[in-house]
Write an enzyme that holds these catalytic residues in place. Structure first.
Site, PDB file in Angstrom:
ATOM      1  N   ALA A  73      18.970   0.240  18.525  1.00  0.00           N
ATOM      2  CA  ALA A  73      18.299   0.135  17.334  1.00  0.00           C
ATOM      3  C   ALA A  73      16.947   0.875  17.216  1.00  0.00           C
ATOM      4  CB  ALA A  73      18.464  -0.886  16.279  1.00  0.00           C
ATOM      5  N   THR A  74      16.354   0.601  17.875  1.00  0.00           N
ATOM      6  CA  THR A  74      14.784   1.115  17.934  1.00  0.00           C
ATOM      7  C   THR A  74      14.988   2.627  18.222  1.00  0.00           C
ATOM      8  OG1 THR A  74      13.705  -0.952  18.777  1.00  0.00           O
ATOM      9  CG2 THR A  74      12.566   1.134  19.033  1.00  0.00           C
ATOM     10  N   GLN A 181      21.026  -6.119  11.303  1.00  0.00           N
ATOM     11  CA  GLN A 181      21.561  -7.713  11.196  1.00  0.00           C
ATOM     12  C   GLN A 181      22.546  -8.207  10.132  1.00  0.00           C
ATOM     13  OE1 GLN A 181      20.478 -10.216  12.923  1.00  0.00           O
ATOM     14  NE2 GLN A 181      18.489  -9.299  13.994  1.00  0.00           N
ATOM     15  N   SER A 199      23.204  -2.084  16.079  1.00  0.00           N
ATOM     16  CA  SER A 199      22.960  -2.347  17.599  1.00  0.00           C
ATOM     17  C   SER A 199      23.883  -3.359  17.984  1.00  0.00           C
ATOM     18  CB  SER A 199      21.496  -3.044  17.572  1.00  0.00           C
ATOM     19  OG  SER A 199      21.254  -3.615  19.101  1.00  0.00           O
ATOM     20  N   CYS A 326      10.781  -9.436  18.960  1.00  0.00           N
ATOM     21  CA  CYS A 326       9.637  -8.687  19.425  1.00  0.00           C
ATOM     22  C   CYS A 326       8.439  -9.159  19.293  1.00  0.00           C
ATOM     23  CB  CYS A 326       9.719  -7.200  18.672  1.00  0.00           C
ATOM     24  SG  CYS A 326      11.442  -6.254  18.521  1.00  0.00           S
TER      25      CYS A 326
END
Length: 381
Positions: A73-74, A181, A199, A326
């Site tokens: 996802a990042t 999410q 993700s 994170c």
């Protein structure tokens, strides 16, 4: 190792057994490169990737050709935001996001501000909710993107996505949502959305693989590639595809589409039981909206205790976090809870409980009892 009971499903999920089984042949027997077009090893790998692409598209109501695979996802977030910025590089640019977005979004916008982008960070109320009026009033003639997550990773609060999408459409602005999410936990649809990050490891798939939904057949520009070298993924993301990971992602998406509705109901019952028991402890506060949120998440503050000690003690028997994975080791209060104007001491002494596929009633009862025991011991010492 004698692991604690897991209550941190928003940080990551275990691969479902069916996902592992689907992936295994692609590490050994079917080891081909999906870009190898001249022999069966490549053909089998490519077919597996395309089947997975279709399953992921089905989960969010998209077309398979609109799914671009990434490392997670990042990367998807960076591609969506930076790629959009570069597609408008000759123009004045303004972006709208929110103070409670994931750090992957906030840090990316911070980098864009250094090179000339203007960014509005919408505030939230004490429930973590944005004002649609504030959003509308923030739009400028040169606003290029509205970027708001579907559901918050720390509180589970769900943004009014349909209304945001309609507003973006009416003003001809790109709407990008971090759906990490939400997808696989609640029904999501890409209707009115231009870009969405996904993700695998948040929905019982493997780590190291994600996707970016990119809307086709629309007049607004698509993001420009950030990784070059071969023109893979329709030229948007070069690099040899992680075939085993993508196969696992596809299987996970297929499972979530089948299980999500019933599993959501089960987890909501368990979450409510956990929440009821823990909120019975004196000096506890539920953070975020009670109504409009994900069914498996509860974020609770505990007064009269020190946050670092609380987290250290409670994780001896149940695995929880104080916020995003994170930033889970930071002694500072979560930026999400700060934006909600929560007292800093309470912010530091907050715990996110997130339930999942393997959570049982016995787990919930134990977690509530252990939390109560920990709070009592910390307050009396």
């Amino acid at each position: 190792m004698n692991y604690p009971i897991y209550f941190d499903y928003n940080a990551t999920t275990p691969c479902a057994p069916e996902v592992i089984e689907a992936m295994l042949p692609f590490f050994g027997v079917h080891f081909g490169n999906a870009a190898s077009k001249s022999h069966p090893f490549g053909w089998i790998a490519e077919n597996a990737v395309e089947e997975a692409r279709e399953k992921i598209a089905n989960l969010i109501g998209a077309k398979p050709k609109e799914i671009i695979f990434t490392s997670g996802a990042t990367e998807s977030i960076n591609l969506a935001i930076k790629g959009t910025f570069e597609s408008y590089v000759e123009e004045k640019q303004h972006y709208i996001t929110c103070q409670t977005e994931h750090k992957a979004v906030l840090d990316t916008f911070s980098e864009l501000e250094k090179i000339g982008a203007e960014v509005t960070y919408l505030p939230v109320d004490s429930n973590g909710t944005i004002s649609l009026k504030d959003l509308e009033n923030s739009i400028r003639s040169y606003t290029k993107m509205i970027c708001l997550m579907w559901a918050n990773n720390e509180t589970g609060v769900i943004h009014p996505i349909s209304e945001i999408a309609a507003l973006a459409e009416s003003r001809n602005i790109i709407f990008f949502t971090d759906g990490v999410q939400a997808a696989g936990k609640i029904p999501v649809s890409v209707s009115g959305i231009h870009l969405m990050a996904l993700s695998a490891h948040k929905l019982y798939g493997p780590k190291g693989v994600g996707a970016l939904y990119v809307r086709h057949n629309h007049s607004l520009p698509k993001p420009l590639a950030q990784i070059h070298g071969g023109g893979h993924e329709k030229g948007l993301r070069s690099g040899t595809l992680n075939v085993p990971g993508i196969v696992g992602f596809g299987k996970a998406a297929e499972l979530r589409l089948m299980e999500m509705k019933e599993e959501g109901k089960r987890l909501e019952i368990l979450r409510n039981r956990l929440e009821s028991d823990i909120l019975g402890i004196q000096g506890t506060i539920l953070n975020g909206s009670q109504d409009n949120r994900l069914p498996h998440v509860s974020n609770i503050s505990f007064s009269g205790v020190e946050g670092e000690e609380l987290l250290k003690k409670i994780n001896q028997k149940i695995a929880v976090s104080s916020g995003s994975a994170c930033t889970s080791i930071s002694p500072k209060p979560s930026h999400v809870l700060q934006a909600m104007a929560l007292n800093p001491d309470l912010g530091r002494a907050s715990i996110r409980f997130s339930l999942g596929r393997n959570t049982s009633l016995e787990n919930v009862e134990f977690a509530a009892a252990w939390t109560s025991e920990v709070i009592e011991s910390l307050r009396t010492n």
